[in-house]
Design an enzyme around this catalytic site. Structure first.
Site: not given
Ligand code: DX5
Ligand code: ZN
Length: 218
Positions: A10, A35, A37, A39, A68, A70, A144, A149, A177, A199
């Site tokens: 991520s 990946h 993200d 938001m 992804h 959000m 998730m 977030g 994720d 991530g």
């Molecule tokens: C959170 C994201 C994830 C995030 C995961 O809302 O959807 O993709 O980057 O991060 P880690 O792997 O650090 O939990």
């Molecule tokens: Zn994500």
């Protein structure tokens, strides 16, 4: 036969000031997908990037982009993100704009008609049953394992049975994720997940290559 294992770092945890270099480094280190993200500050209390940055990532990359969304209104942004280079485009079943089954099915169909793969995601507290009407309309399910977030949160083990239940009913890409590392990633693979998003675990590691390899270990 379940689909092959994929590791999808991520980019949320990368150094955004060196985005293209990070993309290349993590690809060199063995990333199968990237990946991304997105938001909106409404569906989740954080803001990240839009189509312009996704396009920049696509130009710097050679592996599929797993985007992804959000967002409260993902249905309004399907085309811009597919045009920007999303290969998988995932929306949330809880999104305000998708509360009606017909609109959600139409959004998934639009993603496919534009040439991308359609994904549907669930928050940790949303049940597997919420996805039932859509299982035949998606290429990917994203479970998730933290509240969406932010990166760097602790894995929620209570989602493992949901992954197991979904794998019994869904033969496509089953992605997890949030809080994924070698240990939690193995638990998710054992439950039937084949796509691991990570991530913090990858980008805060001393060696991206070793971190990615550890996610594949038996
Ligand atoms: C959170 C994201 C994830 C995030 C995961 O809302 O959807 O993709 O980057 O991060 P880690 O792997 O650090 O939990
Ligand atoms: Zn994500």
């Amino acid at each position: 036969m379940p689909p092959p294992l994929r590791v999808a770092p991520s980019l949320l945890a990368c150094d955004f000031g060196r985005l293209a270099e990070e993309v290349q480094a993590v690809q060199e280190a063995g990333a199968d997908w990237l990946h991304v993200d997105v938001m909106d500050g409404h569906f989740v209390p954080n803001l990240t990037i839009g189509p312009a940055v996704v396009e920049a990532i696509r130009k710097a990359s050679r592996v599929p982009l797993d985007v992804h969304l959000m967002l409260d209104h993902p249905e309004q942004y399907v085309k811009p993100f597919v045009d920007a280079g999303a290969y998988y485009l995932t929306v949330h079943v809880e999104a305000q704009g998708l509360r009606n089954e017909a609109v959600l099915l139409k959004t998934l169909a639009t993603i496919r008609s534009l040439g991308a793969k359609a994904g549907l995601s669930v928050r940790p507290r949303t049940t597997a049953e919420a996805l039932t009407p859509y299982l035949g309309a998606v290429d990917l399910i994203l479970v998730m394992s933290v509240e969406p977030g932010f990166g760097g949160q602790a894995f929620m083990p209570e989602v493992v049975p949901k992954v197991r239940a979904l794998r019994q009913r869904f033969a496509g890409e089953l992605e997890v994720d949030g809080g994924i590392n070698a240990l939690t990633g193995r638990a998710m693979r054992e439950a039937g997940a084949n796509v691991l998003v990570a991530g913090t675990y990858v980008f805060h590691a001393e060696s991206y290559r070793q971190a990615i390899a550890s996610l594949r270990e038996e």
